[in-house]
Design a protein around this motif. Structure first.
Motif, mmCIF file in Angstrom:
data_model
loop_
_atom_site.group_PDB
_atom_site.id
_atom_site.type_symbol
_atom_site.label_atom_id
_atom_site.label_comp_id
_atom_site.label_asym_id
_atom_site.label_seq_id
_atom_site.Cartn_x
_atom_site.Cartn_y
_atom_site.Cartn_z
ATOM 1 N N ILE A 312 41.251 -28.620 -44.382
ATOM 2 C CA ILE A 312 41.058 -27.197 -44.657
ATOM 3 C C ILE A 312 40.814 -26.433 -43.369
ATOM 4 C CG2 ILE A 312 39.561 -25.525 -45.816
ATOM 5 C CD1 ILE A 312 39.105 -27.655 -47.989
ATOM 6 N N ALA A 313 40.001 -27.003 -42.474
ATOM 7 C CA ALA A 313 39.736 -26.358 -41.193
ATOM 8 C C ALA A 313 41.017 -26.233 -40.368
ATOM 9 C CB ALA A 313 38.684 -27.149 -40.430
ATOM 10 N N ALA A 314 41.831 -27.290 -40.364
ATOM 11 C CA ALA A 314 43.092 -27.250 -39.621
ATOM 12 C C ALA A 314 44.046 -26.227 -40.221
ATOM 13 C CB ALA A 314 43.728 -28.637 -39.614
ATOM 14 N N THR A 315 44.047 -26.110 -41.537
ATOM 15 C CA THR A 315 44.924 -25.145 -42.207
ATOM 16 C C THR A 315 44.528 -23.720 -41.834
ATOM 17 O OG1 THR A 315 45.259 -26.673 -44.050
ATOM 18 C CG2 THR A 315 45.783 -24.357 -44.435
ATOM 19 N N LYS A 316 43.243 -23.433 -41.829
ATOM 20 C CA LYS A 316 42.781 -22.093 -41.454
ATOM 21 C C LYS A 316 43.123 -21.777 -40.004
ATOM 22 C CE LYS A 316 38.967 -21.851 -44.776
ATOM 23 N NZ LYS A 316 37.499 -21.761 -44.938
ATOM 24 N N GLU A 317 42.981 -22.794 -39.151
ATOM 25 C CA GLU A 317 43.243 -22.594 -37.718
ATOM 26 C C GLU A 317 44.715 -22.328 -37.438
ATOM 27 O OE1 GLU A 317 42.659 -25.041 -33.470
ATOM 28 O OE2 GLU A 317 41.805 -25.811 -35.355
ATOM 29 N N HIS A 318 45.588 -22.949 -38.221
ATOM 30 C CA HIS A 318 47.028 -22.829 -37.985
ATOM 31 C C HIS A 318 47.729 -22.107 -39.139
ATOM 32 C CE1 HIS A 318 46.875 -25.617 -34.526
ATOM 33 N NE2 HIS A 318 45.974 -26.264 -35.234
ATOM 34 N N GLU A 319 47.005 -21.192 -39.782
ATOM 35 C CA GLU A 319 47.529 -20.537 -40.972
ATOM 36 C C GLU A 319 48.795 -19.741 -40.696
ATOM 37 O OE1 GLU A 319 45.913 -17.508 -44.481
ATOM 38 O OE2 GLU A 319 44.519 -18.482 -43.113
ATOM 39 N N ASN A 320 48.874 -19.111 -39.560
ATOM 40 C CA ASN A 320 50.032 -18.280 -39.220
ATOM 41 C C ASN A 320 50.941 -18.951 -38.198
ATOM 42 O OD1 ASN A 320 49.130 -16.101 -40.899
ATOM 43 N ND2 ASN A 320 47.631 -15.569 -39.302
ATOM 44 N N SER A 321 50.953 -20.255 -38.197
ATOM 45 C CA SER A 321 51.748 -20.991 -37.223
ATOM 46 C C SER A 321 53.244 -20.797 -37.459
ATOM 47 C CB SER A 321 51.404 -22.483 -37.287
ATOM 48 O OG SER A 321 52.259 -23.228 -36.448
ATOM 49 N N THR A 322 53.978 -20.761 -36.369
ATOM 50 C CA THR A 322 55.442 -20.647 -36.439
ATOM 51 C C THR A 322 56.120 -21.932 -35.962
ATOM 52 O OG1 THR A 322 55.466 -19.655 -34.225
ATOM 53 C CG2 THR A 322 55.374 -18.149 -36.123
ATOM 54 N N ILE A 323 55.338 -23.018 -35.877
ATOM 55 C CA ILE A 323 55.882 -24.295 -35.420
ATOM 56 C C ILE A 323 56.886 -24.833 -36.440
ATOM 57 C CG2 ILE A 323 55.319 -26.681 -34.826
ATOM 58 C CD1 ILE A 323 52.581 -25.742 -33.928
ATOM 59 N N THR A 324 58.056 -25.209 -35.984
ATOM 60 C CA THR A 324 59.099 -25.736 -36.868
ATOM 61 C C THR A 324 59.262 -27.246 -36.723
ATOM 62 O OG1 THR A 324 60.768 -25.235 -35.179
ATOM 63 C CG2 THR A 324 60.370 -23.567 -36.896
#
Length: 382
Positions: A312-324
């Motif tokens: 959950i913490a990782a999801t919040k940290e990378h919520e707007n990630s554009t990594i493909t």
């Protein structure tokens, strides 16, 4: 006029049981509209998705049917209402025998579900039916408390208190009792799951103790959703003569779901995705494997707990990630796991904006067996 008559009959059917109305709609969906070559088009997945998008673009469906939050991303079947993620938590707590919650974007929709949703009429028709006699100023708002949201949704859908004018006699008290009886039966089935287990690998009576009433579940604040993909089991324990009929039960707080049963195997492959709401505070995800028995209580085949807070913490940290491309974020070594739960290294990775964790678990309190799962956190913003 004929349509009005059909609506009246459908309303009476709703007063009896929404799920029966859902089946009625599914059995006779779009028969009038699909009398010809168009029938084959109705089963096309692309057309079903287009129909769903068309429903979402209707003015009344652009706001949650219950609290009015813009841009709802969930649907409550069999009612046919588009709802927000906060209201979806309460709908889930009602149980699937009352309200089945489906994500517009995260779940795979069947043609049957889309057509039934279309025939239900959307938020405008739903609120006309279920809020026909709603007292003035009793509609909840976007910023209402969790308790207010829970109370309103239960009265609206489970007990159907706003369908008929309370000044006139109607069958709602019987329906209310019927809903409560079904609700109690649903709970008693779940609580009675382990009462007859006797051996050391069987469920204990204490498993059901301490569970709150389902009415309390809707009062919990939810911070997101977790998708659990039960991939497979390896070298599971024997609970029948030579093999087992395993299935997996997952629990998160007061919520529980289970996979299908795989017959006569110790190496089952499920590849089955289950979804639960994440309550606050965040409890561990509990997984239990059972052997399905027909004439006796189901046997235990091991269990394991997973701490989902790092995901959950990782999801919040990378919520707007554009990594493909697939990118590893964190890794836990099985050799350094003090609890002895990890059979292999566990990795949290990101790809296409989605954060997932792959875990292979050593089942506990059993002689052998491993369980492979993949979990993904879906934040409230989605």
């Amino acid at each position: 006029m004929e349509r009005d008559g059909m609506e009246g009959n459908n309303l009476l059917h709703f007063l009896d049981t929404p799920s029966a109305h859902y089946r009625l709609n599914c059995d006779g969906r779009f028969e009038a509209e699909n009398d010809g070559d168009d029938r084959s088009d109705a089963s096309d997945p692309a057309n079903a998705r287009e129909l769903l998008e068309c429903l979402l673009n209707q003015p009344a469906n652009k706001f949650c049917a219950d609290c009015g939050i813009p841009d709802p991303k969930w649907a409550a079947l069999p009612f046919g209402a588009f709802i927000c993620i906060k209201c979806s938590g309460t709908h889930r707590s009602l149980g699937v025998h009352i309200s089945k919650v489906i994500s517009v974007n995260l779940d795979e929709w069947t043609d049957e579900e889309v057509h039934c949703l279309a025939e239900s009429g959307g938020n405008s028709v739903v609120n006309t039916r279920y809020e026909a006699f709603l007292p003035e100023n009793k509609k909840i708002k976007q910023d209402c408390s969790t308790e207010e949201r829970n109370d309103f949704i239960r009265k609206k859908y489970q007990f159907q208190q706003f369908v008929c004018d309370p000044q006139f006699s109607c069958p709602l008290p019987l329906n209310k009792k019927h809903a409560q009886d079904k609700h109690q039966q649903h709970n008693s089935n779940k609580h009675g799951f382990g009462h007859a287990f006797r051996n050391s690998w069987r469920k204990k009576d204490s498993d059901s103790k301490g569970l709150k009433k389902m009415s309390d579940v809707g009062m919990i604040e939810f911070v997101g959703l977790i998708k659990v993909n039960i991939v497979k089991g390896t070298d599971l324990a024997v609970r029948d003569v030579m093999s087992s009929d395993p299935y997996v039960m997952i629990n998160l707080g007061h919520q529980s779901m289970k996979t299908k049963v795989i017959k006569n195997t110790l190496n089952p492959i499920w590849n089955e995705r289950l979804m639960l709401s994440i309550p606050d505070p965040i409890p561990p995800l509990k997984l239990q494997v059972f052997d399905k028995d027909t004439f006796s209580s189901d046997d235990r085949m091991g269990e394991a707990d997973v701490d989902i807070r790092p995901l959950i913490a990782a999801t919040k940290e990378h919520e707007n990630s554009t990594i493909t491309e697939l990118t590893e974020l964190y890794r836990w070594s099985a050799s350094e796991d003090s609890n002895g739960v990890l059979a292999k290294d566990s990795v949290i990775s990101i790809a296409n904006g989605k954060v997932k964790q792959e875990i292979t678990l050593k089942l506990q309190n059993v002689e052998r067996g491993e369980l492979e799962i993949e979990i993904e956190c879906v934040p409230l913003s989605q």
